[in-house]
Design a protein around this motif. Sequence first.
Motif, PDB file in Angstrom:
ATOM      1  N   GLU A   1       0.838  -1.185   0.000  1.00  9.34           N
ATOM      2  CA  GLU A   1       0.000   0.000   0.000  1.00  9.34           C
ATOM      3  C   GLU A   1       0.881   1.246   0.000  1.00  9.34           C
ATOM      4  O   GLU A   1       0.446   2.332  -0.326  1.00  9.34           O
ATOM      5  CB  GLU A   1      -0.848   0.041   1.266  1.00  9.34           C
ATOM      6  N   SER A   2       2.092   1.069   0.473  1.00  9.39           N
ATOM      7  CA  SER A   2       2.940   2.226   0.689  1.00  9.39           C
ATOM      8  C   SER A   2       3.584   2.678  -0.621  1.00  9.39           C
ATOM      9  O   SER A   2       4.138   1.884  -1.379  1.00  9.39           O
ATOM     10  CB  SER A   2       3.988   1.878   1.748  1.00  9.39           C
ATOM     11  N   THR A   3       3.503   3.969  -0.889  1.00 10.73           N
ATOM     12  CA  THR A   3       4.087   4.498  -2.121  1.00 10.73           C
ATOM     13  C   THR A   3       5.603   4.290  -2.133  1.00 10.73           C
ATOM     14  O   THR A   3       6.202   4.138  -3.181  1.00 10.73           O
ATOM     15  CB  THR A   3       3.787   6.002  -2.261  1.00 10.73           C
ATOM     16  N   LYS A   4       6.200   4.270  -0.930  1.00 13.42           N
ATOM     17  CA  LYS A   4       7.658   4.093  -0.846  1.00 13.42           C
ATOM     18  C   LYS A   4       8.093   2.747  -1.404  1.00 13.42           C
ATOM     19  O   LYS A   4       9.059   2.660  -2.164  1.00 13.42           O
ATOM     20  CB  LYS A   4       8.105   4.152   0.621  1.00 13.42           C
TER      21      LYS A   4
ATOM     22  N   THR B   1      -5.157   8.068  -3.553  1.00 15.16           N
ATOM     23  CA  THR B   1      -5.345   8.300  -2.121  1.00 15.16           C
ATOM     24  C   THR B   1      -4.094   8.851  -1.447  1.00 15.16           C
ATOM     25  O   THR B   1      -4.137   9.257  -0.304  1.00 15.16           O
ATOM     26  CB  THR B   1      -5.732   6.988  -1.422  1.00 15.16           C
ATOM     27  N   ALA B   2      -2.970   8.842  -2.167  1.00 15.89           N
ATOM     28  CA  ALA B   2      -1.720   9.263  -1.534  1.00 15.89           C
ATOM     29  C   ALA B   2      -1.728  10.751  -1.214  1.00 15.89           C
ATOM     30  O   ALA B   2      -2.142  11.573  -2.029  1.00 15.89           O
ATOM     31  CB  ALA B   2      -0.547   8.931  -2.441  1.00 15.89           C
ATOM     32  N   VAL B   3      -1.290  11.100  -0.010  1.00  7.05           N
ATOM     33  CA  VAL B   3      -1.198  12.495   0.400  1.00  7.05           C
ATOM     34  C   VAL B   3       0.134  13.082  -0.061  1.00  7.05           C
ATOM     35  O   VAL B   3       0.286  14.265  -0.274  1.00  7.05           O
ATOM     36  CB  VAL B   3      -1.303  12.594   1.938  1.00  7.05           C
ATOM     37  N   GLN B   4       1.129  12.165  -0.189  1.00  8.06           N
ATOM     38  CA  GLN B   4       2.453  12.579  -0.649  1.00  8.06           C
ATOM     39  C   GLN B   4       2.861  11.716  -1.823  1.00  8.06           C
ATOM     40  O   GLN B   4       2.323  10.634  -2.025  1.00  8.06           O
ATOM     41  CB  GLN B   4       3.484  12.365   0.460  1.00  8.06           C
ATOM     42  N   THR B   5       3.845  12.197  -2.554  1.00  9.22           N
ATOM     43  CA  THR B   5       4.338  11.462  -3.706  1.00  9.22           C
ATOM     44  C   THR B   5       5.746  10.947  -3.429  1.00  9.22           C
ATOM     45  O   THR B   5       6.595  11.698  -2.971  1.00  9.22           O
ATOM     46  CB  THR B   5       4.373  12.411  -4.919  1.00  9.22           C
TER      47      THR B   5
ATOM     48  N   TYR C   1       8.969  21.879   0.124  1.00  7.88           N
ATOM     49  CA  TYR C   1       8.207  20.851  -0.583  1.00  7.88           C
ATOM     50  C   TYR C   1       8.349  19.462   0.041  1.00  7.88           C
ATOM     51  O   TYR C   1       7.681  18.522  -0.368  1.00  7.88           O
ATOM     52  CB  TYR C   1       8.677  20.732  -2.039  1.00  7.88           C
ATOM     53  N   THR C   2       9.299  19.322   0.965  1.00  7.16           N
ATOM     54  CA  THR C   2       9.551  17.985   1.507  1.00  7.16           C
ATOM     55  C   THR C   2      10.091  18.083   2.916  1.00  7.16           C
ATOM     56  O   THR C   2      10.581  19.138   3.340  1.00  7.16           O
ATOM     57  CB  THR C   2      10.574  17.223   0.636  1.00  7.16           C
ATOM     58  N   TYR C   3       9.988  16.956   3.640  1.00  2.07           N
ATOM     59  CA  TYR C   3      10.604  16.878   4.963  1.00  2.07           C
ATOM     60  C   TYR C   3      12.056  16.419   4.806  1.00  2.07           C
ATOM     61  O   TYR C   3      12.905  16.722   5.619  1.00  2.07           O
ATOM     62  CB  TYR C   3       9.793  15.905   5.818  1.00  2.07           C
TER      63      TYR C   3
ATOM     64  N   GLU D   1      10.167  12.124  -0.320  1.00  3.77           N
ATOM     65  CA  GLU D   1       8.704  12.105  -0.237  1.00  3.77           C
ATOM     66  C   GLU D   1       8.277  13.558  -0.412  1.00  3.77           C
ATOM     67  O   GLU D   1       8.634  14.411   0.403  1.00  3.77           O
ATOM     68  CB  GLU D   1       8.239  11.565   1.112  1.00  3.77           C
TER      69      GLU D   1
ATOM     70  N   LYS E   1       5.568  16.781  -1.446  1.00  2.04           N
ATOM     71  CA  LYS E   1       4.221  17.343  -1.379  1.00  2.04           C
ATOM     72  C   LYS E   1       3.457  16.988  -2.658  1.00  2.04           C
ATOM     73  O   LYS E   1       3.967  17.178  -3.764  1.00  2.04           O
ATOM     74  CB  LYS E   1       4.374  18.857  -1.252  1.00  2.04           C
TER      75      LYS E   1
ATOM     76  N   VAL F   1       7.415  22.554   5.725  1.00  2.30           N
ATOM     77  CA  VAL F   1       8.207  21.361   6.045  1.00  2.30           C
ATOM     78  C   VAL F   1       7.478  20.500   7.079  1.00  2.30           C
ATOM     79  O   VAL F   1       7.376  19.279   6.949  1.00  2.30           O
ATOM     80  CB  VAL F   1       9.613  21.762   6.567  1.00  2.30           C
TER      81      VAL F   1
ATOM     82  N   GLU G   1       4.601  18.651   5.665  1.00  2.33           N
ATOM     83  CA  GLU G   1       5.072  17.461   4.930  1.00  2.33           C
ATOM     84  C   GLU G   1       5.526  16.360   5.890  1.00  2.33           C
ATOM     85  O   GLU G   1       5.362  15.181   5.624  1.00  2.33           O
ATOM     86  CB  GLU G   1       6.185  17.822   3.933  1.00  2.33           C
TER      87      GLU G   1
ATOM     88  N   ASN H   1       0.326   9.782   5.071  1.00  4.52           N
ATOM     89  CA  ASN H   1       0.623   9.021   3.855  1.00  4.52           C
ATOM     90  C   ASN H   1       1.089   7.614   4.192  1.00  4.52           C
ATOM     91  O   ASN H   1       1.567   6.892   3.335  1.00  4.52           O
ATOM     92  CB  ASN H   1       1.679   9.741   3.011  1.00  4.52           C
TER      93      ASN H   1
END
Lengths: 426, 428
Positions: free
Chosen positions: A151-154, A252-256, A300-302, A322, A324, B135, B138, B146
């Motif tokens: 299920e995980s996009t990763k 459904t993914a909140v992040q890409t 845009y990312t953590y 990962e 936004k 940040v 995210e 996610n």
Amino acid sequence: METLNRKNPPVIQQITNISIPKLDKGFLGNGIPFSALSGGSQEFVYIHLTFNAGALYSNQKLVGSFTNNMLTCGTRNHTAQQIVDTFDFYGAEIQTNCNPDHANISLFCLNKYADKLLPLFCEIISESIFPESELKIAVANQKYKWTEEHESTKILAKEALLNQTFANHPYSRTAQLADFDKLTVDTLRDFHSKHYNSNNCQLIIVGYITNDVMKTIESTIGQMKTGKKVIADNFEIGETVSTKPLIITKETAVQTSLRMGCSTIKMQHPDYHKLHILLTVLGGYFGSRLMSNIREEKGYTYGISSTIVMYQQAGLLRIASEVKAGFAMQVVDEIKKEMQRLKDEPISNEELNLVRNYMTGELIQQFDGPLLSFDQIYKTVAYDVDMSYYTDLQNTILTITAKDLQATANKYFDFDRLATVIVGKE
Amino acid sequence: MCLFDNFAYKHICMINFDKFELDNGLQVIVHQDKTTPIVAFNVLYKVGSRNENPDRTGLAHLFEHLMFEGSINISDYDRHIQLASGENNAFTTSDYTNYYITLPKQNIETAFWLESDRMLELDFSEEKLKIQKGVVIEEFNQRYLNKPYADWRLIMHRLAYHVHPYMWPTIGKNTMHIEYAKLQEIKDFYFNFYAPNNAILVVAGDVETKQVKELAEKWFGPIPRRNTVKNELPAEPKQMIPQELEIERNVPLNAIYKAYHMGDRLSKNYYASDLISDILSNGESSRLTQRLVKQQNKFTNINAYILGSNDPGLFFVEGFPAEGVSFEEANKCIINELENIWKDPVSEDELTKVKNKIEMTKELSEVNVLNKAISLAYYEMLGDANLVNTDIINYQNVSRDDIEKTAKEMFTAGNSSTIYYKSAQKDK
């Protein structure tokens, strides 16, 4: 009282003499090569065996990892429950781990219990019987885990990138649900008897290594049955399948999950250190180009990173983040821009100095005590280099020039080979 | 099967330390370890998400991010750490916020310089706030939204707590709270909580106390004491009625989550609860794994663990029921095993086993100076840094009776909260 000038930084010393530990190396009675590093004040040892028995060694998917995982599932003399009871009772830890190249098993215990646990440790490695009932449970549970993970996009992105970069090589093989049902105890037993012997493994010992511990190791692991060394076929790494972004949509993914990469050089290659340093400049630490641009300037990312993932038969140059939702393509452009900039312009002395100091500190910390040193020792054992790898790395960190880095970028940042995978929205 | 040894902690080394306080109230602890070239520099602020305003949650953690965006005299915190060959990071919990640096001992003064300046004052700006909000949102997405199932913790806190601020997790109730945080709120938060008299500094490594004292006086000494006002935290009343919630998500499998109220970190109840969670699920030989996964095949994976917090915390059970096992049955199986703690009492061997595990964990936690520094700061926050050495005795003293009594009190229906996390894909 003199007022304190807080704008003036204290003088910083550049550390130029890192002591890379020397390993004790030798062979046990049955020929198992060992690398040992003693130290620390806590009286425990970490004993680690690496077998040439990873996924690469079987044509059938999952055989390597199931054989490895199920070593604690029973021998002729002990049931699975007795085995885990004993290790747990002494507060010890048994870890198994299988990667594409190697199957690993380790014991982590207090010195005072080593003589009680090592005989059982050897027994599960040499005499595992892979009971039918245990395989059934393991298959059911692993299928659930597989379903959950996918299920995980990763995970999807990781698999897709391997398909794009290592096509046709066993490294890109990924198991599907149906593969779990094809496993039989006979296959595992076969694989086990062929691969788990003293001629097909290497031993690493770190911790508080006393003569008593070494004697116990010699009388247990040093007596393990002999057999044949197994050498993997050398598979060819093909060309990157496509440089066009591969997009897997998951509404459904909140992040890409964004991954970019291509096959690259291995640890033994003379340019490896340079490429490693270059990838640190690009995305290997908090102050890197990618972190500054994508996280600190744009938010845009953590996190975003660039690194070389190691395999025996190849290296994988990989950039991962990962992102936004809705911004993946923008980030791809920024990554390419940053890579191009490293090809076009030499980095400033100031930045080079920063990276030098950062990487020197990282190296000191990686060898701070035997337990932390383990990961570094493992790399040498698993990927056929010796500890001079680290002294060379240190020298390269101290002497590399901006020109070297630019040349390295031009040599290894090849957009015609760079695959892009995007999993999520957009 | 084996002749089991008795639990012995004679091998455990003492962590020695010196302690002093500056005039401005900063507490300083020094631990000397001559075996390492690395110094750990740890600053703990006694503020966490429990100190937040219920309408502006997630602020403590958002603030942690802003601490890296430049202080009044130094614009580039991270760059100076990297130049000094160091590494740094921070984490926020519901009770405290912890910042740490590791660096070669030669460069120790850089750590004093950087940390004291951001205790003195930050260089706040709208622009920096805006970027760090992005940040953090995210991070919220990556960690909680996610990731399949990860939002259960957000939901559970809301279900189990009704008045205490533990009702929201550290990341915050939702991303809106973060998005709408105002610069003035951030500033107020800082001046209220980030004060020398609300902080603990630990320096661990190849250092002398005299040297640390001089550097601390030099860099931290001039920072003025602040009037920190702490809101009174409402005590959570005893829960009497079971809380249940069914939610549906786009996940492949059903899951069940349970929480029971337990004692605070220093209560006797805490140590017994921790050991109970280990008996239930620490290691392959534990009760839940052996009975519910391996013997009865009711779950594919199941875990129990506790949240050790300054105020009374939670005991969690999380499990993935096997194919064909209904929520009702799964719940019954869990309750049955929780009740078995007293119906099928824990044996002396079982208790020794989990105490041995605690010993191993403690030994492991002391392998490097950073872990030791963080532990010292944590225990000092709890009230006494020397707990780092003596806390293990509190585990030692837990008897089989304590285990039974604690389980009986804790595992009641009225004290429980349950989430049935339903897979929307399963209906299709």
